[in-house]
Every structure is written in C-alpha cells, then in structure tokens.
Design a protein around this motif. Structure first.
Motif, PDB file in Angstrom:
ATOM      1  N   ALA A  33      -5.919   2.596  51.113  1.00 47.12           N
ATOM      2  CA  ALA A  33      -7.289   2.696  51.609  1.00 47.12           C
ATOM      3  C   ALA A  33      -8.277   2.077  50.623  1.00 47.12           C
ATOM      4  N   MET A  34      -9.323   1.471  51.175  1.00 46.76           N
ATOM      5  CA  MET A  34     -10.424   0.946  50.370  1.00 46.76           C
ATOM      6  C   MET A  34     -11.723   1.458  50.981  1.00 46.76           C
ATOM      7  N   GLY A  35     -12.751   1.525  50.173  1.00 48.20           N
ATOM      8  CA  GLY A  35     -13.984   2.057  50.726  1.00 48.20           C
ATOM      9  C   GLY A  35     -15.197   1.769  49.879  1.00 48.20           C
ATOM     10  N   TRP A  36     -16.341   2.108  50.451  1.00 45.08           N
ATOM     11  CA  TRP A  36     -17.625   1.972  49.773  1.00 45.08           C
ATOM     12  C   TRP A  36     -18.312   3.331  49.734  1.00 45.08           C
ATOM     13  N   TYR A  37     -18.892   3.611  48.579  1.00 44.47           N
ATOM     14  CA  TYR A  37     -19.699   4.805  48.369  1.00 44.47           C
ATOM     15  C   TYR A  37     -21.028   4.362  47.793  1.00 44.47           C
ATOM     16  N   ARG A  38     -22.030   5.204  47.872  1.00 40.85           N
ATOM     17  CA  ARG A  38     -23.309   4.854  47.281  1.00 40.85           C
ATOM     18  C   ARG A  38     -23.944   6.074  46.637  1.00 40.85           C
ATOM     19  N   GLN A  39     -24.805   5.782  45.675  1.00 42.53           N
ATOM     20  CA  GLN A  39     -25.527   6.844  44.989  1.00 42.53           C
ATOM     21  C   GLN A  39     -26.981   6.445  44.846  1.00 42.53           C
ATOM     22  N   ALA A  40     -27.841   7.199  45.507  1.00 41.82           N
ATOM     23  CA  ALA A  40     -29.274   6.976  45.410  1.00 41.82           C
ATOM     24  C   ALA A  40     -29.811   7.712  44.183  1.00 41.82           C
ATOM     25  N   PRO A  41     -30.958   7.279  43.660  1.00 39.54           N
ATOM     26  CA  PRO A  41     -31.529   7.958  42.490  1.00 39.54           C
ATOM     27  C   PRO A  41     -31.726   9.449  42.736  1.00 39.54           C
ATOM     28  N   GLY A  42     -31.213  10.265  41.828  1.00 38.14           N
ATOM     29  CA  GLY A  42     -31.374  11.706  41.932  1.00 38.14           C
ATOM     30  C   GLY A  42     -30.475  12.390  42.933  1.00 38.14           C
ATOM     31  N   GLU A  88     -33.934   3.886  52.892  1.00 33.99           N
ATOM     32  CA  GLU A  88     -33.006   4.974  52.565  1.00 33.99           C
ATOM     33  C   GLU A  88     -31.614   4.469  52.174  1.00 33.99           C
ATOM     34  N   ASP A  89     -31.340   3.195  52.404  1.00 33.80           N
ATOM     35  CA  ASP A  89     -30.049   2.612  52.015  1.00 33.80           C
ATOM     36  C   ASP A  89     -30.041   2.190  50.539  1.00 33.80           C
ATOM     37  N   THR A  90     -31.165   2.300  49.880  1.00 32.41           N
ATOM     38  CA  THR A  90     -31.266   1.918  48.467  1.00 32.41           C
ATOM     39  C   THR A  90     -30.354   2.775  47.600  1.00 32.41           C
ATOM     40  N   GLY A  91     -29.667   2.118  46.672  1.00 25.89           N
ATOM     41  CA  GLY A  91     -28.808   2.839  45.749  1.00 25.89           C
ATOM     42  C   GLY A  91     -27.808   1.907  45.097  1.00 25.89           C
ATOM     43  N   VAL A  92     -26.957   2.488  44.282  1.00 28.59           N
ATOM     44  CA  VAL A  92     -25.854   1.741  43.697  1.00 28.59           C
ATOM     45  C   VAL A  92     -24.633   1.924  44.587  1.00 28.59           C
ATOM     46  N   TYR A  93     -24.048   0.824  44.990  1.00 31.25           N
ATOM     47  CA  TYR A  93     -22.889   0.846  45.884  1.00 31.25           C
ATOM     48  C   TYR A  93     -21.615   0.630  45.069  1.00 31.25           C
ATOM     49  N   TYR A  94     -20.692   1.556  45.216  1.00 31.16           N
ATOM     50  CA  TYR A  94     -19.442   1.524  44.474  1.00 31.16           C
ATOM     51  C   TYR A  94     -18.254   1.273  45.400  1.00 31.16           C
ATOM     52  N   CYS A  95     -17.353   0.456  44.926  1.00 32.03           N
ATOM     53  CA  CYS A  95     -16.111   0.190  45.635  1.00 32.03           C
ATOM     54  C   CYS A  95     -15.037   1.164  45.136  1.00 32.03           C
ATOM     55  N   ASN A  96     -14.200   1.600  46.049  1.00 31.78           N
ATOM     56  CA  ASN A  96     -13.084   2.487  45.707  1.00 31.78           C
ATOM     57  C   ASN A  96     -11.826   1.957  46.368  1.00 31.78           C
ATOM     58  N   ALA A  97     -10.716   2.010  45.650  1.00 31.29           N
ATOM     59  CA  ALA A  97      -9.451   1.555  46.227  1.00 31.29           C
ATOM     60  C   ALA A  97      -8.316   2.460  45.780  1.00 31.29           C
ATOM     61  N   GLU A  98      -7.433   2.749  46.713  1.00 32.94           N
ATOM     62  CA  GLU A  98      -6.230   3.547  46.442  1.00 32.94           C
ATOM     63  C   GLU A  98      -5.094   2.559  46.170  1.00 32.94           C
ATOM     64  N   VAL A  99      -4.609   2.554  44.915  1.00 29.73           N
ATOM     65  CA  VAL A  99      -3.714   1.494  44.472  1.00 29.73           C
ATOM     66  C   VAL A  99      -2.421   2.057  43.896  1.00 29.73           C
ATOM     67  N   CYS A 100      -1.319   1.420  44.265  1.00 32.31           N
ATOM     68  CA  CYS A 100      -0.038   1.667  43.609  1.00 32.31           C
ATOM     69  C   CYS A 100       0.235   0.514  42.653  1.00 32.31           C
ATOM     70  N   ILE A 101       0.623   0.825  41.414  1.00 29.30           N
ATOM     71  CA  ILE A 101       0.890  -0.229  40.443  1.00 29.30           C
ATOM     72  C   ILE A 101       2.382  -0.527  40.320  1.00 29.30           C
ATOM     73  N   GLY A 102       3.206   0.198  41.081  1.00 32.13           N
ATOM     74  CA  GLY A 102       4.638  -0.055  41.071  1.00 32.13           C
ATOM     75  C   GLY A 102       5.286   0.589  42.277  1.00 32.13           C
TER      76      GLY A 102
END
Length: 121
Positions: A33-42, A88-102
C-alpha cells in the motif's frame, strides 16, 4: 534502506490544481500500500488517500471528488492529483509506503519528509 521523496507542492490559488509525486527507492523487494497524509499547522497528521498495489483506493471524506490517487508499480511511484483546492487543504503532505526489503521480511511503513502545499489568494 528505503527512501521516499515527494515533489510537486507549492502555492496555488483557491480552485487551482496541483499534482504531487512520491518515488520510493533503495533496497526494495516489493511495495504494497502507498498513501498520502497531510498535517495542517496546529493539527494532527491525517489520512488523505491510500491505494493498494492492486489499485483499490480510499479517500478522506473532505477530498472525495476533488483528489485522485494513482500509482505506477513499475516505478514505485504514487501520485496525488488535487483539483478544486481549498484553503483548508493547506499543509505539509507526506507520502507513506508499505515496503518489504526482502522475500522473507515483514512489511514496514516508511515516510517521506513532506512537501508543502499552500492554498491562498
């Protein structure tokens, strides 16, 4: 290790559009899975959208009909097309990924450092 790098943020007027990208690189066996999250000030970080490797998607109610998440499995990349942006969409947008390294490893969630999105006139 695994790195996630976001790009595409910026300043846009209300009603405008932006497209975010996130590339996963490093010692990757498989990306689930991959995704986007965001964090607005405060505020706390919140889910924006997720997508499975097979393409099933999930959206926060606040962005349904305006944002579209997609991915390119061959490039280990996830995108977020954002239309009809609101202050209201203002914020820092973070990427997240569920990864297997082996082949025998347990999936682990990795985060990018974030990209700033500002919606203002």
């Amino acid at each position: 290790q695994v790195q996630l790098v976001e790009s595409g943020g910026g300043l846009v007027q209300p009603g405008g559009s932006l497209k975010l990208s996130c590339i996963a690189s490093g010692s990757i066996f498989s990306v689930y899975a991959m995704g986007w999250y965001r964090q607005a000030p405060g505020k706390q970080r919140e889910l924006v959208a997720t997508i499975t490797r097979g393409g099933s998607t999930k959206y926060a109610d606040s962005v349904k009909g305006r944002f579209t998440i997609s991915r390119d499995n061959a490039k280990n990349t996830v995108y977020l097309q954002m239309n009809s942006l609101e202050p209201e969409d203002t914020g820092v947008y973070y990427c997240n990924a569920e990864v297997c390294i082996g082949s025998m490893s347990v999936p682990y969630h990795y985060w990018g450092r974030g990209t700033q999105v500002a919606v203002s006139s």
